[in-house]
Design an enzyme around this catalytic site. Sequence first.
Site, PDB file in Angstrom:
ATOM      1  N   SER A 140      40.719  78.042  55.806  1.00  0.00           N
ATOM      2  CA  SER A 140      40.879  77.919  57.240  1.00  0.00           C
ATOM      3  C   SER A 140      42.284  78.387  57.650  1.00  0.00           C
ATOM      4  O   SER A 140      42.686  79.504  57.331  1.00  0.00           O
ATOM      5  CB  SER A 140      40.617  76.466  57.670  1.00  0.00           C
ATOM      6  OG  SER A 140      40.600  76.322  59.066  1.00  0.00           O
ATOM      7  N   ASP A 305      29.100  78.387  58.810  1.00  0.00           N
ATOM      8  CA  ASP A 305      30.407  78.221  59.456  1.00  0.00           C
ATOM      9  C   ASP A 305      30.397  79.036  60.743  1.00  0.00           C
ATOM     10  O   ASP A 305      30.677  80.229  60.752  1.00  0.00           O
ATOM     11  CB  ASP A 305      31.515  78.686  58.514  1.00  0.00           C
ATOM     12  CG  ASP A 305      32.909  78.493  59.091  1.00  0.00           C
ATOM     13  OD1 ASP A 305      33.023  78.067  60.260  1.00  0.00           O
ATOM     14  OD2 ASP A 305      33.886  78.775  58.370  1.00  0.00           O
ATOM     15  N   HIS A 338      32.020  74.756  58.744  1.00  0.00           N
ATOM     16  CA  HIS A 338      33.387  75.147  58.388  1.00  0.00           C
ATOM     17  C   HIS A 338      33.963  74.260  57.285  1.00  0.00           C
ATOM     18  O   HIS A 338      34.728  74.722  56.439  1.00  0.00           O
ATOM     19  CB  HIS A 338      34.270  75.081  59.631  1.00  0.00           C
ATOM     20  CG  HIS A 338      35.658  75.592  59.420  1.00  0.00           C
ATOM     21  ND1 HIS A 338      35.925  76.893  59.028  1.00  0.00           N
ATOM     22  CD2 HIS A 338      36.872  74.991  59.533  1.00  0.00           C
ATOM     23  CE1 HIS A 338      37.230  77.061  58.902  1.00  0.00           C
ATOM     24  NE2 HIS A 338      37.831  75.934  59.212  1.00  0.00           N
TER      25      HIS A 338
END
Length: 365
Positions: A140, A305, A338
Amino acid sequence: MRFEEPLELASGARIADYELRYETYGSLNASRDNAVLICHALNASHHVAGRTADDPNGIGWWDNMVGPGRPVDTRRFFVIGVNNLGSCFGSTGPMSINPATGRPYGASFPVVTVEDWVNAQARLADCLGIGRFAAVMGGSLGAMQALSWTIQYPERIGHCVAIATTPRLSAQNIAFNDVARTAIRSDPDFHGGDYYAKGVVPRRGLRVARMIGHITYLSDDDMAEKFGRLLRTPDYEFGYEVEFEVESYLRHQGDKFSEYFDANTYLLITRALDYFDPARAYGGDLVQALAPAQAHFLLVSFTTDWRFSPARAREIVEALVVNGRQVVYAEIDAPHGHDAFLQDDERYHRLVAAYFDNIAAGLAR
């Protein structure tokens, strides 16, 4: 580690007499070529793996990935976790005392960028005697830092491992961040960011910000499987308090977050997310932006995601291929959205382990 020399920030501001909190795992080898930097995401820290002596329940945020026998095996690699400047877990941030005023920085703490964090990490590496990392890795926001390393310090990184990331935030992602920041800044206890002196915390705003963020980290399928439309009571109560299990879960996550995270830090880190766009300086041309990179790459995305979708990861892959870089790309069919980069998906972990096996095989003996 304390740094007296001012750090020049992308905003034009400077910060001096700052500290970076870091944690290391494993041992640096004689050739000093087995160091791996782990960059953290929004609400994580330098505590990547294992348990700390003062909090046996405080397990590192990527404990399933880093450690003896883990994909990033600390019997072979010297792993470093750094708490980013502006965070609230030991490095200098808004909660810290500004030496110029003797009061917490609060709202006066300068806005920082991913590039600023990378420059600070490079200074720490210099002090630790690490001229080149075998790999820089993150998921991320941490993966954005890993990508930035390949552009800012191409000669200092052998491999970039970027998981669940994007070359820049979409308008929708920026919008989510703005709603979360607005929730915090609208809290009556925020006091323009200088709430420390008032002895209060903008908990209501933090709770809402975390609830908004948490929804985006999960997939619809994952939420349906975990909660569905389950009620906490036998039937509808025709009111506005918590009735559905998913509501209870989000409230719990928000309450927990508001107990340990700093509101000003949340503003800073989400803004750093918004600003990350290496192609901006090249008229939007990602190929040009990534041209300085010399590293080998592993990129991983997850099918569910929707915040940082596989399509965005493929943009990075395609730009790297045009630049002639060596890239391994995997798109994992996982239900977790995610947050999949933090989960125990066997295929994902096997892939990362195999990649680091190859890195280890190339190290000096």
